[in-house]
Design an enzyme around this catalytic site. Structure first.
Site, PDB file in Angstrom:
ATOM      1  N   ARG A 158      32.551  33.301  45.573  1.00  0.00           N
ATOM      2  CA  ARG A 158      33.454  32.562  44.659  1.00  0.00           C
ATOM      3  C   ARG A 158      32.899  32.525  43.230  1.00  0.00           C
ATOM      4  O   ARG A 158      33.001  31.523  42.537  1.00  0.00           O
ATOM      5  CB  ARG A 158      33.685  31.122  45.152  1.00  0.00           C
ATOM      6  CG  ARG A 158      34.205  31.003  46.532  1.00  0.00           C
ATOM      7  CD  ARG A 158      35.645  31.489  46.700  1.00  0.00           C
ATOM      8  NE  ARG A 158      36.021  31.377  48.078  1.00  0.00           N
ATOM      9  CZ  ARG A 158      35.742  32.313  49.000  1.00  0.00           C
ATOM     10  NH1 ARG A 158      35.148  33.451  48.641  1.00  0.00           N
ATOM     11  NH2 ARG A 158      36.083  32.135  50.242  1.00  0.00           N
TER      12      ARG A 158
ATOM     13  N   SER B 252      40.291  24.774  50.156  1.00  0.00           N
ATOM     14  CA  SER B 252      38.926  24.270  50.385  1.00  0.00           C
ATOM     15  C   SER B 252      38.405  23.659  49.092  1.00  0.00           C
ATOM     16  O   SER B 252      38.384  24.328  48.065  1.00  0.00           O
ATOM     17  CB  SER B 252      37.990  25.408  50.793  1.00  0.00           C
ATOM     18  OG  SER B 252      38.458  25.984  51.968  1.00  0.00           O
TER      19      SER B 252
ATOM     20  N   GLU C 241      34.406  24.128  45.015  1.00  0.00           N
ATOM     21  CA  GLU C 241      35.094  25.409  44.826  1.00  0.00           C
ATOM     22  C   GLU C 241      36.210  25.203  43.786  1.00  0.00           C
ATOM     23  O   GLU C 241      36.519  26.081  42.998  1.00  0.00           O
ATOM     24  CB  GLU C 241      35.687  25.848  46.177  1.00  0.00           C
ATOM     25  CG  GLU C 241      36.177  27.266  46.178  1.00  0.00           C
ATOM     26  CD  GLU C 241      36.424  27.830  47.585  1.00  0.00           C
ATOM     27  OE1 GLU C 241      35.580  27.647  48.482  1.00  0.00           O
ATOM     28  OE2 GLU C 241      37.469  28.452  47.758  1.00  0.00           O
TER      29      GLU C 241
HETATM   30  C1  LIG Z   1      46.591  26.010  50.451  1.00  0.00           C
HETATM   31  C2  LIG Z   1      45.532  26.778  49.680  1.00  0.00           C
HETATM   32  C3  LIG Z   1      44.744  27.707  50.363  1.00  0.00           C
HETATM   33  C4  LIG Z   1      43.748  28.427  49.665  1.00  0.00           C
HETATM   34  N1  LIG Z   1      43.015  29.332  50.362  1.00  0.00           N
HETATM   35  C5  LIG Z   1      42.056  30.040  49.722  1.00  0.00           C
HETATM   36  C6  LIG Z   1      41.266  30.995  50.431  1.00  0.00           C
HETATM   37  O1  LIG Z   1      41.441  31.227  51.628  1.00  0.00           O
HETATM   38  N2  LIG Z   1      40.305  31.664  49.734  1.00  0.00           N
HETATM   39  C7  LIG Z   1      40.101  31.466  48.406  1.00  0.00           C
HETATM   40  O2  LIG Z   1      39.213  32.120  47.834  1.00  0.00           O
HETATM   41  N3  LIG Z   1      40.839  30.564  47.706  1.00  0.00           N
HETATM   42  C8  LIG Z   1      41.803  29.854  48.328  1.00  0.00           C
HETATM   43  N4  LIG Z   1      42.551  28.934  47.629  1.00  0.00           N
HETATM   44  C9  LIG Z   1      42.241  28.644  46.207  1.00  0.00           C
HETATM   45  C10 LIG Z   1      43.129  29.390  45.160  1.00  0.00           C
HETATM   46  O3  LIG Z   1      44.382  29.747  45.698  1.00  0.00           O
HETATM   47  C11 LIG Z   1      42.441  30.632  44.635  1.00  0.00           C
HETATM   48  O4  LIG Z   1      41.249  30.297  43.943  1.00  0.00           O
HETATM   49  C12 LIG Z   1      43.347  31.438  43.690  1.00  0.00           C
HETATM   50  O5  LIG Z   1      42.733  32.640  43.329  1.00  0.00           O
HETATM   51  C13 LIG Z   1      43.708  30.674  42.409  1.00  0.00           C
HETATM   52  O6  LIG Z   1      44.710  31.424  41.752  1.00  0.00           O
HETATM   53  P1  LIG Z   1      45.629  30.750  40.651  1.00  0.00           P
HETATM   54  O7  LIG Z   1      46.483  31.822  40.068  1.00  0.00           O
HETATM   55  O8  LIG Z   1      46.321  29.591  41.218  1.00  0.00           O
HETATM   56  O9  LIG Z   1      44.529  30.312  39.602  1.00  0.00           O
HETATM   57  P2  LIG Z   1      44.454  28.960  38.742  1.00  0.00           P
HETATM   58  O10 LIG Z   1      44.155  27.829  39.671  1.00  0.00           O
HETATM   59  O11 LIG Z   1      45.646  28.863  37.892  1.00  0.00           O
HETATM   60  O12 LIG Z   1      43.160  29.243  37.865  1.00  0.00           O
HETATM   61  C14 LIG Z   1      41.899  29.345  38.477  1.00  0.00           C
HETATM   62  C15 LIG Z   1      40.875  29.815  37.429  1.00  0.00           C
HETATM   63  O13 LIG Z   1      41.177  31.134  37.012  1.00  0.00           O
HETATM   64  C16 LIG Z   1      41.363  31.184  35.594  1.00  0.00           C
HETATM   65  N5  LIG Z   1      42.426  32.166  35.355  1.00  0.00           N
HETATM   66  C17 LIG Z   1      43.634  32.237  35.962  1.00  0.00           C
HETATM   67  N6  LIG Z   1      44.300  33.326  35.509  1.00  0.00           N
HETATM   68  C18 LIG Z   1      43.503  33.925  34.589  1.00  0.00           C
HETATM   69  C19 LIG Z   1      43.631  35.083  33.755  1.00  0.00           C
HETATM   70  N7  LIG Z   1      44.718  35.876  33.784  1.00  0.00           N
HETATM   71  N8  LIG Z   1      42.609  35.392  32.917  1.00  0.00           N
HETATM   72  C20 LIG Z   1      41.496  34.630  32.890  1.00  0.00           C
HETATM   73  N9  LIG Z   1      41.312  33.531  33.645  1.00  0.00           N
HETATM   74  C21 LIG Z   1      42.320  33.181  34.494  1.00  0.00           C
HETATM   75  C22 LIG Z   1      41.734  29.763  35.189  1.00  0.00           C
HETATM   76  O14 LIG Z   1      41.376  29.510  33.853  1.00  0.00           O
HETATM   77  C23 LIG Z   1      40.880  28.966  36.160  1.00  0.00           C
HETATM   78  O15 LIG Z   1      39.549  28.928  35.664  1.00  0.00           O
HETATM   79  C24 LIG Z   1      43.556  28.204  48.291  1.00  0.00           C
HETATM   80  C25 LIG Z   1      44.361  27.263  47.614  1.00  0.00           C
HETATM   81  C26 LIG Z   1      45.337  26.572  48.297  1.00  0.00           C
HETATM   82  C27 LIG Z   1      46.214  25.598  47.563  1.00  0.00           C
END
Ligand SMILES: Cc1cc2nc3c(=O)[nH]c(=O)nc-3n(C[C@H](O)[C@H](O)[C@H](O)COP(=O)(O)OP(=O)(O)OC[C@H]3O[C@@H](n4cnc5c(N)ncnc54)[C@H](O)[C@@H]3O)c2cc1C
Length: 338
Positions: A165, A235, A332
């Site tokens: 991560r 998580s 995380e």
């Molecule tokens: C129900 C649920 C289950 C999940 N299961 C998992 C799992 O199994 N494994 C796992 O690893 N994660 C999991 N996650 C966590 C999450 O979905 C991941 O971390 C995902 O990659 C976040 O994507 P997002 O687009 O929502 O990012 P955001 O939450 O919008 O942003 C996360 C970070 O990325 C940065 N960011 C976003 N887009 C960009 C960009 N284009 N350029 C630069 N920085 C950027 C943001 O500034 C922030 O720091 C889960 C979440 C939920 C709600």
């Protein structure tokens, strides 16, 4: 580009906390990324880049800046080798759409990552992982714009400093990711390292990437809340990685403690088990937030929870785990505005 004012942050994240954002905009191309950042500089206010808001906990305060949602779209096959294809995906694409594109084009590798509710851009920030696969295993390179010079950069996989991560983009947030290139397999080799997934196939000889995807969804439904129904960011904590000596010390005290995997002299401990069986926190609530009753590693917002209630759960978990097994746990989920 449409900039709106006074937007509820809780509508933009899956945890559904936060006050109001002074400004909000959605960007669909490189020019709009640049304009949105310039807007923040003209107004002398901060900006925050995000995707689907599924790894964020915003504080209850208002955000006196501009939230910039990255919505760049496009997925395509760039080139082909004998056994693989190089696929590019724009950062605002949902990761699930990339997996569907891959399966529809008889490509594979990412299917264990099905049902993670984030965007392609964030997948490399966090190096998402599930059931024995991590994004880094298939990333060739990452394209992004420098927020200071507005120049484009291409980071090769080894320049992304991927870890559990972790990535260079998490440590240094000067890059807005625009596109990610993946190397996907033409010949499907299932990754069944995760025993819970392997068991589901019960020695079945021939399986497809689509079947793995469906099975992953089934397993996830058994353990994780539906984020469209309950507020959550998945998580909340990382699984701690400890030395073999430390693991043996804990195991002497708690002989039932399972183990995830052993990397060299290090052991990954399933924190969900520790929070549940050792700290008795599964299902424990503070106000409108609580440790999910099917998986204690996940914190949920049962409706209108304050970010402060979630922070109280975070502190409780930190204290209890330290008291019971002497480990400092790491988050995380990213905290904003605290
Ligand atoms: C129900 C649920 C289950 C999940 N299961 C998992 C799992 O199994 N494994 C796992 O690893 N994660 C999991 N996650 C966590 C999450 O979905 C991941 O971390 C995902 O990659 C976040 O994507 P997002 O687009 O929502 O990012 P955001 O939450 O919008 O942003 C996360 C970070 O990325 C940065 N960011 C976003 N887009 C960009 C960009 N284009 N350029 C630069 N920085 C950027 C943001 O500034 C922030 O720091 C889960 C979440 C939920 C709600």
């Amino acid at each position: 580009m449409n900039i709106t004012e006074n937007i509820k942050i809780s509508d933009l994240t899956t945890f559904r906390t936060g006050g109001n954002a002074r400004f909000f905009c959605e960007v669909f191309n490189d020019e709009e990324i640049k304009s949105a950042i310039e807007f923040s500089r003209e107004k002398n206010i901060p900006f925050f880049i995000f995707g689907n808001g599924s790894n964020l906990l915003f504080s209850d305060k208002d955000f006196d800046g501009i939230l910039i949602k990255v919505s760049l779209k496009g997925i395509k096959i760039e080139s082909e080798g004998v056994n693989f294809s190089i696929v590019s995906a724009s950062s605002g694409e949902a990761f699930d759409d990339l997996i569907n594109f891959s399966i529809n084009n008889n490509l594979s590798g990412l299917e264990n990552l099905w049902n993670i509710p984030g965007t392609v851009g964030a997948s490399v920030v966090q190096n998402i992982g599930a059931y024995g696969t991590e994004a880094k295993d298939f990333v060739v390179s990452v394209e992004g714009i420098d927020i200071n010079t507005f120049e484009k950069h291409l980071f090769k996989n080894n320049e992304c400093c991927f870890g559990y991560r972790e990535s260079v983009f998490k440590k240094n947030n000067n890059i807005v990711i625009t596109k990610v290139y993946f190397k996907l397999n033409k010949n499907f080799i299932p990754n069944l390292k995760y025993s819970g997934l392997k068991e589901k196939f019960d020695n079945k000889k021939k399986i497809t990437a689509k079947e793995v995807k469906i099975m992953v969804e089934k397993i996830r439904k058994e353990k994780l809340p539906d984020w469209k129904v309950l507020g959550t960011a998945g998580s909340f904590f990382k699984n701690p990685i400890v030395s073999a000596d430390k693991y043996n010390e804990i195991k002497d005290k708690y002989p039932e403690l399972p183990v995830f995997n052993i990397e060299g002299d290090f052991v990954k401990i399933p924190l969900g088990y520790v929070l549940d069986k050792i700290c008795n926190l599964k299902g424990h609530r503070i106000g409108n937030a609580g440790f999910y009753d099917k998986q204690a590693l996940v914190i949920v917002n049962y409706g209108n929870a304050k970010a402060e209630e979630i922070i109280s759960l975070l502190k409780l978990a930190e204290e209890k785990v330290f008291e019971k097994i002497g480990i400092k746990i790491e988050r995380e989920v990213e905290l904003i505005g605290f």
